[in-house]
Design a protein around this motif. Structure first.
Motif, PDB file in Angstrom:
ATOM      1  N   VAL A   1       5.780   8.865 -75.511  1.00  0.00           N
ATOM      2  CA  VAL A   1       5.325   9.889 -74.212  1.00  0.00           C
ATOM      3  C   VAL A   1       4.204  10.619 -74.853  1.00  0.00           C
ATOM      4  N   THR A   2       2.946  10.680 -73.985  1.00  0.00           N
ATOM      5  CA  THR A   2       1.677  11.256 -74.538  1.00  0.00           C
ATOM      6  C   THR A   2       0.919  11.911 -73.481  1.00  0.00           C
ATOM      7  N   VAL A   3       0.286  12.913 -73.694  1.00  0.00           N
ATOM      8  CA  VAL A   3      -0.523  13.582 -72.807  1.00  0.00           C
ATOM      9  C   VAL A   3      -1.943  13.920 -73.261  1.00  0.00           C
ATOM     10  N   ALA A   4      -2.859  13.834 -72.782  1.00  0.00           N
ATOM     11  CA  ALA A   4      -4.174  14.241 -73.338  1.00  0.00           C
ATOM     12  C   ALA A   4      -4.467  15.672 -73.032  1.00  0.00           C
ATOM     13  N   PRO A   5      -4.394  16.338 -74.123  1.00  0.00           N
ATOM     14  CA  PRO A   5      -4.348  17.812 -74.125  1.00  0.00           C
ATOM     15  C   PRO A   5      -5.830  18.408 -73.157  1.00  0.00           C
ATOM     16  N   TRP A   6      -5.342  19.226 -72.408  1.00  0.00           N
ATOM     17  CA  TRP A   6      -6.339  19.864 -71.506  1.00  0.00           C
ATOM     18  C   TRP A   6      -7.044  18.931 -70.474  1.00  0.00           C
ATOM     19  N   GLN A   7      -6.735  17.596 -70.315  1.00  0.00           N
ATOM     20  CA  GLN A   7      -7.645  16.924 -69.704  1.00  0.00           C
ATOM     21  C   GLN A   7      -6.839  16.354 -68.382  1.00  0.00           C
ATOM     22  N   GLY A   8      -5.954  16.732 -67.840  1.00  0.00           N
ATOM     23  CA  GLY A   8      -5.516  16.199 -66.449  1.00  0.00           C
ATOM     24  C   GLY A   8      -4.214  16.344 -66.142  1.00  0.00           C
ATOM     25  N   SER A   9      -3.742  15.600 -65.206  1.00  0.00           N
ATOM     26  CA  SER A   9      -2.537  15.730 -64.588  1.00  0.00           C
ATOM     27  C   SER A   9      -1.318  14.532 -64.760  1.00  0.00           C
ATOM     28  N   ARG A  10      -1.707  13.786 -65.864  1.00  0.00           N
ATOM     29  CA  ARG A  10      -0.631  12.768 -66.061  1.00  0.00           C
ATOM     30  C   ARG A  10      -0.095  12.572 -67.353  1.00  0.00           C
ATOM     31  N   ILE A  11       0.981  12.069 -67.733  1.00  0.00           N
ATOM     32  CA  ILE A  11       1.524  11.630 -68.789  1.00  0.00           C
ATOM     33  C   ILE A  11       1.644  10.054 -68.972  1.00  0.00           C
ATOM     34  N   SER A  12       1.677   9.514 -70.055  1.00  0.00           N
ATOM     35  CA  SER A  12       1.698   8.115 -70.372  1.00  0.00           C
ATOM     36  C   SER A  12       2.816   7.653 -71.134  1.00  0.00           C
ATOM     37  N   PHE A  13       3.656   6.531 -70.792  1.00  0.00           N
ATOM     38  CA  PHE A  13       4.729   6.161 -71.358  1.00  0.00           C
ATOM     39  C   PHE A  13       4.201   4.717 -72.129  1.00  0.00           C
ATOM     40  N   MET A  14       4.419   4.472 -73.381  1.00  0.00           N
ATOM     41  CA  MET A  14       4.382   3.246 -74.073  1.00  0.00           C
ATOM     42  C   MET A  14       5.953   2.617 -74.333  1.00  0.00           C
ATOM     43  N   TRP A  15       6.194   1.505 -73.900  1.00  0.00           N
ATOM     44  CA  TRP A  15       7.579   1.065 -73.957  1.00  0.00           C
ATOM     45  C   TRP A  15       7.615   0.401 -75.247  1.00  0.00           C
ATOM     46  N   GLY A  16       8.456   0.531 -76.203  1.00  0.00           N
ATOM     47  CA  GLY A  16       8.499  -0.117 -77.294  1.00  0.00           C
ATOM     48  C   GLY A  16       9.389  -1.527 -77.506  1.00  0.00           C
TER      49      GLY A  16
ATOM     50  N   SER B   1      -0.233   1.472 -70.587  1.00  0.00           N
ATOM     51  CA  SER B   1       0.722   2.443 -70.446  1.00  0.00           C
ATOM     52  C   SER B   1       1.255   2.389 -69.023  1.00  0.00           C
ATOM     53  N   GLN B   2       2.710   3.140 -68.777  1.00  0.00           N
ATOM     54  CA  GLN B   2       3.057   3.653 -67.660  1.00  0.00           C
ATOM     55  C   GLN B   2       2.633   4.891 -67.238  1.00  0.00           C
ATOM     56  N   VAL B   3       2.054   5.317 -66.186  1.00  0.00           N
ATOM     57  CA  VAL B   3       1.527   6.614 -65.963  1.00  0.00           C
ATOM     58  C   VAL B   3       2.277   7.376 -65.030  1.00  0.00           C
ATOM     59  N   HIS B   4       2.693   8.771 -65.107  1.00  0.00           N
ATOM     60  CA  HIS B   4       3.564   9.537 -64.294  1.00  0.00           C
ATOM     61  C   HIS B   4       2.624  10.793 -64.083  1.00  0.00           C
ATOM     62  N   TRP B   5       2.425  11.236 -63.079  1.00  0.00           N
ATOM     63  CA  TRP B   5       1.610  12.158 -62.536  1.00  0.00           C
ATOM     64  C   TRP B   5       2.423  13.522 -62.418  1.00  0.00           C
ATOM     65  N   VAL B   6       2.075  14.703 -63.217  1.00  0.00           N
ATOM     66  CA  VAL B   6       2.800  16.068 -63.278  1.00  0.00           C
ATOM     67  C   VAL B   6       1.894  17.199 -63.571  1.00  0.00           C
ATOM     68  N   GLY B   7       1.963  18.136 -62.832  1.00  0.00           N
ATOM     69  CA  GLY B   7       1.166  19.472 -63.382  1.00  0.00           C
ATOM     70  C   GLY B   7      -0.084  19.322 -63.365  1.00  0.00           C
ATOM     71  N   LEU B   8      -0.753  20.438 -63.959  1.00  0.00           N
ATOM     72  CA  LEU B   8      -2.312  20.572 -64.228  1.00  0.00           C
ATOM     73  C   LEU B   8      -2.721  21.140 -65.530  1.00  0.00           C
ATOM     74  N   MET B   9      -3.748  20.638 -65.913  1.00  0.00           N
ATOM     75  CA  MET B   9      -4.079  21.072 -67.453  1.00  0.00           C
ATOM     76  C   MET B   9      -2.942  20.886 -68.472  1.00  0.00           C
ATOM     77  N   ASN B  10      -2.324  19.736 -68.376  1.00  0.00           N
ATOM     78  CA  ASN B  10      -1.233  19.386 -69.431  1.00  0.00           C
ATOM     79  C   ASN B  10      -1.740  19.298 -70.755  1.00  0.00           C
ATOM     80  N   SER B  11      -0.828  19.984 -71.662  1.00  0.00           N
ATOM     81  CA  SER B  11      -1.303  20.045 -73.238  1.00  0.00           C
ATOM     82  C   SER B  11      -0.216  19.377 -74.145  1.00  0.00           C
ATOM     83  N   ASN B  12       1.002  19.632 -73.747  1.00  0.00           N
ATOM     84  CA  ASN B  12       2.143  19.319 -74.755  1.00  0.00           C
ATOM     85  C   ASN B  12       3.181  18.590 -73.968  1.00  0.00           C
ATOM     86  N   VAL B  13       4.175  17.751 -74.624  1.00  0.00           N
ATOM     87  CA  VAL B  13       5.236  17.333 -74.021  1.00  0.00           C
ATOM     88  C   VAL B  13       6.572  17.743 -74.978  1.00  0.00           C
TER      89      VAL B  13
END
Length: 409
Positions: free
Chosen positions: A85-100, A110-122
């Motif tokens: 799972v990864t997030v683009a720091p400070w660039q939006g409202s989504r996190i992304s899952f890469m399935w192994g 990737s599969q995207v999930h929308w959450v929060g504002l100005m996300n930076s870390n997981v």
């Protein structure tokens, strides 16, 4: 002469036994006198990875920021294969899952999930006790709990305003107060804020520890550690403004006490804790934000009480290092992988097992690479690496993000 030679040949087992006994006695005497015999400082085994393979993650708002925990790893769908799972720091409202997949590759896009504002870390942990890894997604002044519902489905839980914000983001999930429930320790501009887990996926505000000797807004990274062996979680942290590496001892209720500090070169941005010398206790590696190659990793050994010793610098590449610790060459010693963000490389330091490291080469990855995560992606028993960054070529120039995966050879 022949008889004498035969006699010596017959007596050689006894000679060897006598020599062995003498060596054993010498070692016992050295131990009794408090001497340390260095048997682990040989040059480390090579670290070798196959060339990076890139799996598209889509367009993350055109660019990536830099942050120390933008990526995490877990088996989110419980299929026995590690996911990212990864997030683009400070660039939006989504996190992304890469399935192994079982062969070490990943499903793309990737599969995207929308959450929060100005996300930076997981930050990953089972926050509600259902044996599924959940996620705390942190931003500049809030964090949101994302509950794993199974079958690759996620739901947003509560959002919390953070103490001491803004720019409160990196942290870790551990049981900090001894109730067997995961808590969160989060760095703030002035100290460490603890959110105490309630066990059902919600959190309550816990202790706030002011960190002495730090500059306002200077704390850049924290990591959990075992500094004195008392079974209570400790931590190490970096202050990029005052150029400090600091150790803190856990009290047991979620608060921390100052232990030591050392001035380090340049502006440290990442704190990593690990047992580099097989002492049973963690020491610290600090990575500076901008550096010449010769000062890209600084190791501060622990004296056994949580006090950090003077830093020793190692060459781990140039430009905004963030990294991870793992035994990549299988020799039983911790090694380090360091992301050189603007150099499009991952650099390696191989641990010798005595607290020292040797440069161990580098591999190319995409430009603007982020936090590396490590795990056995293909089931061969060796630790591999995944790191998000810009895709190669024109795709990356257009803003597309890829997961670069390197398989350990």
């Amino acid at each position: 002469m022949n008889k004498r030679k035969k006699a010596l040949e017959k007596s050689s087992p006894f000679v060897h036994l006598r020599l062995s006994l003498l060596m054993a006695m010498a070692m016992a005497m050295a131990m009794a006198m408090g001497m340390v015999m260095d048997i682990s400082a040989a040059e480390p085994a090579p670290i070798a990875f196959a060339g990076a393979k890139f799996y598209t993650m889509g367009d993350f708002d055109g660019s990536l920021g830099i942050d120390g925990q933008s990526t995490a790893i877990a088996d989110f769908d419980r299929d026995g294969k590690l996911d990212v799972v990864t997030v683009a720091p400070w660039q939006g409202s989504r996190i992304s899952f890469m399935w192994g997949k079982s062969d070490g590759s990943f499903k793309a896009p990737s599969q995207v999930h929308w959450v929060g504002l100005m996300n930076s870390n997981v930050i990953v942990g089972d926050f509600n006790g259902d044996n599924l890894p959940d996620i705390a997604v942190t931003g500049a002044s809030t964090f949101t709990v994302v509950i794993n519902q199974g079958q690759r489905q996620f739901a947003n839980g509560d959002t919390y305003v953070l103490q001491g914000s803004p720019l409160q983001n990196t942290g870790f999930a551990r049981d900090l107060n001894g109730d067997s429930v995961l808590d969160l320790a989060l760095k703030t501009p002035l100290g460490i804020a603890v959110m105490q887990g309630d066990g059902d996926g919600t959190f309550s505000y816990g202790p706030f520890t002011v960190v002495p000797y730090t500059a306002a807004g200077g704390i850049t990274s924290i990591d959990d550690a075992n500094l004195n062996g008392d079974g209570i979680v400790d931590l190490v942290l970096t202050d990029g403004i005052s150029q400090q590496a600091i150790s803190m001892l856990g009290v047991g209720n979620g608060s921390f006490e100052f232990a030591s500090r050392q001035t380090v070169p340049l502006l440290p941005s990442t704190a990593l804790a690990g047992d580099f010398n097989h002492s049973g206790l963690d020491s610290m590696m600090a990575l500076p934000e901008v550096n010449p190659g010769s000062l890209s990793a600084m190791v501060l050994l622990n004296d056994g009480t949580g006090t950090l010793l003077n830093p020793v610098s190692y060459q781990g590449g140039f430009g905004d290092p963030i990294g991870a610790l793992e035994d990549f060459n299988g020799d039983g010693h911790l090694d380090a992988v360091i992301t050189n963000t603007y150099a499009s490389k991952l650099s390696f330091l191989a641990g010798r097992g005595d607290g020292t490291f040797a440069a161990a080469g580098s591999v190319n990855v995409g430009f603007h690479a982020q936090t590396p995560v490590t795990g056995d992606f293909n089931g061969d028993g060796r630790k591999d690496i995944a790191v998000p960054g810009k895709c190669p070529g024109l795709s990356g120039m257009l803003g597309n993000i890829c997961l670069a995966v390197l398989i350990n050879k």
